[in-house]
Design a protein around this motif. Structure first.
Motif, short mmCIF file in Angstrom:
data_model
loop_
_atom_site.label_atom_id
_atom_site.label_comp_id
_atom_site.label_asym_id
_atom_site.label_seq_id
_atom_site.Cartn_x
_atom_site.Cartn_y
_atom_site.Cartn_z
N ASP A 48 0.82 -1.22 0.00
CA ASP A 48 0.00 0.00 0.00
C ASP A 48 0.85 1.26 0.00
O ASP A 48 0.31 2.37 -0.01
CB ASP A 48 -0.92 0.02 1.23
N ALA A 49 2.18 1.12 0.01
CA ALA A 49 3.07 2.28 0.03
C ALA A 49 3.86 2.42 -1.26
O ALA A 49 3.98 3.52 -1.81
CB ALA A 49 4.04 2.18 1.21
N TRP A 234 3.14 5.74 -3.55
CA TRP A 234 1.83 6.33 -3.81
C TRP A 234 1.76 7.71 -3.14
O TRP A 234 2.36 7.92 -2.09
CB TRP A 234 0.71 5.44 -3.28
N THR A 235 1.05 8.62 -3.75
CA THR A 235 1.04 10.01 -3.27
C THR A 235 0.49 10.13 -1.86
O THR A 235 0.91 11.00 -1.10
CB THR A 235 0.20 10.89 -4.21
N ASP A 236 -0.45 9.28 -1.48
CA ASP A 236 -1.04 9.36 -0.15
C ASP A 236 -0.44 8.34 0.82
O ASP A 236 -0.98 8.11 1.91
CB ASP A 236 -2.56 9.15 -0.23
N ALA A 237 0.69 7.74 0.44
CA ALA A 237 1.30 6.70 1.27
C ALA A 237 2.35 7.29 2.19
O ALA A 237 2.79 8.43 2.03
CB ALA A 237 1.94 5.64 0.38
N ASP A 238 2.75 6.48 3.15
CA ASP A 238 3.84 6.85 4.06
C ASP A 238 5.16 6.68 3.31
O ASP A 238 5.57 5.57 3.00
CB ASP A 238 3.80 5.95 5.31
#
Length: 325
Positions: A48-49, A234-238
């Motif tokens: 997810d990152a 991803w832009t919204d990932a950590d």
């Protein structure tokens, strides 16, 4: 670990197969199993990152540059043997490094890491089966029993204990990717065994890895970025998780894993070294349960037990053939 890496690099640069301490080589093989076992776990945690094309590309590039620097003397020395085989080595790198990396990491993106690790443990089974198909090996009756046991264990894990799913084609895509990865790497291992008779291990690793990186990982990554995909996260990932996953998989399982494994082979021999790799799926299971909170189901236990039992039968037959010869 720093001392172990220094000793390993020194042995590889000298390309000596008899130097070094066997006890330190044994430690290197245990570390290799842990590193390779953690590979699926970190990939699962990072899905997810970090996008799959970015993780596959960046885990190889820095590690391969370092391995190339370490192996440059042996690469130059072995070039006369490498050059006439460059075409087949390139194909081997495409399949055994490029496609394999995407399938292995992609499997962990879509399936529990514990299942990916167990399915990956079937690689020796596919080596025997492919060798039999191409006429390079014979399988006795007990060997056939071993293959059948390992095959049933694999199906049990892939179907999550419900073999009826196999008839309805309702299988987890990640498990199928992992199975393909094991088959591709088995074919690659057979080819490596032939190439390593005339080419040293480190330059062989460097050449095939560059082929996989430049002809598979890089084009996929360029297409990904050109189509608007993020460079590494991803832009919204950590961002810390993405960078940490890339750094760890690149420097840990990819670079140090290969260096330590080659050191273990140099000090303990290839047969003894290969046995330590059976620790890898067990390490994956421990890391998956401890870090990701995954659960060990009954079909995992029965499946891996069947796989290991099959491998033991195949290994025993291999030792018997050596004793007879």
């Amino acid at each position: 670990m720093a001392r172990l890496a220094t000793r390993a690099s020194s042995v590889i640069r000298r390309s000596g197969m008899n130097g070094g301490s066997r006890s330190l080589g044994t430690l290197a093989l245990i570390v290799t199993a842990a590193l390779w076992g953690s590979n699926h776990v970190v990939a699962r945690a990072a899905r997810d990152a970090a996008p799959l094309p970015a993780l596959v590309f960046w885990r190889w590039l820095p590690a391969l540059i370092i391995l190339t620097v370490i192996g440059w003397p042996s690469l130059r020395r072995g070039w006369p043997e490498i050059r006439p085989r460059l075409g087949e080595l390139t194909i081997g790198g495409i399949v055994g490094v490029g496609l394999f990396s995407f399938l292995l990491i992609g499997g962990a993106y879509q399936s529990p890491a514990i299942e990916v690790g167990f399915i990956n443990a079937t690689t020796p089974v596919w080596i025997v089966l492919i060798g039999w198909i191409v006429g390079q090996a014979q399988i006795a009756r007990m060997g056939q029993v071993g293959l059948a046991m390992a095959f049933v264990g694999t199906l049990l894990i892939i179907s999550k204990g419900d073999l009826l799913l196999l008839t309805g084609l309702q299988l987890n895509l990640g498990n199928l990717w992992s199975l393909l990865a094991a088959i591709f790497f088995a074919w690659f291992s057979i080819r490596v065994r032939e190439w390593s008779r005339v080419i040293e291990t480190l330059p062989l690793t460097v050449v095939t890895a560059w082929a996989g990186l430049l002809l598979v990982s890089l084009p996929v990554y360029v297409i990904w970025v050109a189509s608007g995909g993020p460079w590494y996260a991803w832009t919204d990932a950590d961002m810390a998780i993405a960078l940490g996953a890339i750094a760890y998989t690149g420097l840990g399982p990819t670079m140090l894993g290969n260096v330590f494994y080659m050191y273990g082979v140099a000090t303990n021999g290839p047969t003894r070294a290969a046995g330590f790799l059976y620790l890898s799926p067990l390490c994956t299971a421990v890391f998956s349960i401890w870090w990701l909170g995954e659960h060990l189901a009954w079909y995992h236990v029965v499946g891996i037990a069947a796989i290991f039992a099959g491998l033991i039968l195949l290994g025993r037959l291999g030792r018997e053939r050596k004793a007879i010869s």
